[in-house]
Design an enzyme around this catalytic site. Structure first.
Site, mmCIF file in Angstrom:
data_model
loop_
_atom_site.group_PDB
_atom_site.id
_atom_site.type_symbol
_atom_site.label_atom_id
_atom_site.label_comp_id
_atom_site.label_asym_id
_atom_site.label_seq_id
_atom_site.Cartn_x
_atom_site.Cartn_y
_atom_site.Cartn_z
ATOM 1 N N LEU A 11 0.832 -1.222 0.000
ATOM 2 C CA LEU A 11 0.000 0.000 0.000
ATOM 3 C C LEU A 11 0.869 1.276 0.000
ATOM 4 C CD1 LEU A 11 -2.815 1.351 0.225
ATOM 5 C CD2 LEU A 11 -2.579 1.154 2.708
ATOM 6 N N ASP A 12 1.454 1.569 1.183
ATOM 7 C CA ASP A 12 2.203 2.819 1.334
ATOM 8 C C ASP A 12 3.388 2.877 0.372
ATOM 9 O OD1 ASP A 12 0.628 3.703 3.505
ATOM 10 O OD2 ASP A 12 1.786 2.497 4.902
ATOM 11 N N THR A 18 1.624 7.672 0.941
ATOM 12 C CA THR A 18 1.597 7.892 2.392
ATOM 13 C C THR A 18 2.981 7.764 3.016
ATOM 14 O OG1 THR A 18 0.855 5.633 2.408
ATOM 15 C CG2 THR A 18 -0.789 7.289 2.970
ATOM 16 N N LYS A 46 10.641 1.879 5.712
ATOM 17 C CA LYS A 46 9.580 1.571 4.747
ATOM 18 C C LYS A 46 9.200 0.090 4.830
ATOM 19 C CE LYS A 46 10.329 5.245 1.408
ATOM 20 N NZ LYS A 46 10.766 5.603 0.048
ATOM 21 N N ALA A 116 1.925 -3.738 5.594
ATOM 22 C CA ALA A 116 2.280 -3.787 7.024
ATOM 23 C C ALA A 116 1.412 -2.840 7.847
ATOM 24 C CB ALA A 116 3.746 -3.400 7.191
ATOM 25 N N LYS A 146 7.181 -7.780 7.766
ATOM 26 C CA LYS A 146 8.158 -7.818 6.666
ATOM 27 C C LYS A 146 9.533 -7.490 7.272
ATOM 28 C CE LYS A 146 4.754 -5.780 3.487
ATOM 29 N NZ LYS A 146 4.385 -4.570 2.716
HETATM 30 P P1 B16 Z 1 0.901 1.824 10.379
HETATM 31 P P2 B16 Z 1 3.208 -0.790 3.650
HETATM 32 C C1 B16 Z 1 3.970 0.200 6.016
HETATM 33 O O1 B16 Z 1 3.015 0.049 5.000
HETATM 34 C C2 B16 Z 1 4.774 1.474 5.849
HETATM 35 O O2 B16 Z 1 5.620 1.372 4.723
HETATM 36 C C3 B16 Z 1 5.629 1.703 7.072
HETATM 37 O O3 B16 Z 1 6.333 2.907 6.945
HETATM 38 C C4 B16 Z 1 4.726 1.741 8.306
HETATM 39 O O4 B16 Z 1 5.487 1.895 9.491
HETATM 40 C C5 B16 Z 1 3.939 0.435 8.379
HETATM 41 O O5 B16 Z 1 3.176 0.275 7.196
HETATM 42 C C6 B16 Z 1 2.981 0.417 9.549
HETATM 43 O O6 B16 Z 1 2.002 1.364 9.304
HETATM 44 O O7 B16 Z 1 1.612 2.649 11.393
HETATM 45 O O8 B16 Z 1 -0.088 2.593 9.522
HETATM 46 O O9 B16 Z 1 0.307 0.562 10.957
HETATM 47 O O10 B16 Z 1 4.265 -0.092 2.879
HETATM 48 O O11 B16 Z 1 3.573 -2.219 4.070
HETATM 49 O O12 B16 Z 1 1.858 -0.708 2.996
HETATM 50 MG MG MG Z 2 5.356 0.324 1.135
#
Ligand code: B16
Ligand code: MG
Length: 219
Positions: A11-12, A18, A46, A116, A146
């Site tokens: 996602l991010d 984001t 990330k 994540a 991850k």
């Molecule tokens: P949250 P992804 C991850 O998303 C982000 O890349 C990472 O920077 C973040 O700490 C993690 O999600 C947890 O996110 O605080 O919103 O639970 O790239 O795996 O989609």
């Molecule tokens: Mg990501």
């Protein structure tokens, strides 16, 4: 029987930008604690879970906190992050993403989310694409973050497609490592020097055309 491979999107940093808001929120927290975090350090965050991110950041700043303070820092960082992304809508999909999702939908290629983030569902809702995913696996569904492949293996299971027939789109080093460990095809979105372990690399989705998607999903 499925006639195509399955796709798993991070996602991010892949679907939506984001990643920069995670960085700004972590950076503000670090600044409040009296130190800074660099963009280079941010690359290491990330795809990394909230808990593991905070542990790393506190290590960089040589800070020790109590369990209660740790929980408070996680919670205030998340509040700050949520405030920064509060007005997100479908205009915030990263360039080229909608076109790729449309191609997959039109060609009956099943796709899942493997993120994540514990905020993944509200973000997908804001982007108005939640219903398009056959499965959503996020930070609430996994016990191992991850680079462990768990998130992608659960996504493959939910798609009903063997891991070696799945393709993962990821922007993080930890995520590419996870996809490779799952035995999946990995596609790095971002800097190819950083994501050098990926099977394929693109700067962003505007570089991905229907021809590439057609070739990558063919079994
Ligand atoms: P949250 P992804 C991850 O998303 C982000 O890349 C990472 O920077 C973040 O700490 C993690 O999600 C947890 O996110 O605080 O919103 O639970 O790239 O795996 O989609
Ligand atoms: Mg990501």
């Amino acid at each position: 029987m499925n006639r195509t491979k399955g796709i798993i999107f991070d996602l991010d940093g892949v679907i939506v930008d984001t990643a920069k808001f995670h960085y700004l929120a972590w950076r503000k927290m670090a600044n409040d604690l009296g130190f800074d975090i660099t963009l280079e350090q941010n690359e290491k965050l990330k795809g990394v879970s909230r808990v593991n991110s905070l542990q790393q950041i506190l290590g960089w700043g040589n800070k020790t906190v109590t369990e209660t303070e740790f929980e408070e820092l996680m919670s205030s960082k998340n509040d700050d992050y949520l405030a920064r992304i509060a007005h997100m809508d479908d205009d915030d999909l990263l360039p080229g993403v909608k076109k790729s999702l449309d191609y997959l939908t039109q060609n009956n290629v099943p796709f899942a989310l493997g993120s994540a983030s514990k905020n993944a569902r509200p973000i997908l809702k804001g982007l108005k694409i939640e219903q398009r995913f056959k499965a959503i696996v996020d930070g609430n569904d996994v016990s191992k973050a991850k680079p462990d492949p768990e998130v992608f293996l659960i996504a493959a299971e939910k798609l009903g497609i063997p891991p070696q027939e799945c393709v993962v789109f990821e922007d993080s080093v930890a995520g590419i490592e996870a996809a490779n460990a799952a035995g999946m095809v990995s596609v790095g979105i971002g800097d190819k020097e950083i994501l050098k372990e990926a099977d394929y690399n693109f700067a962003d989705f505007t570089e991905i055309d229907d021809k590439f998607l057609e070739q990558i999903v063919r079994k």
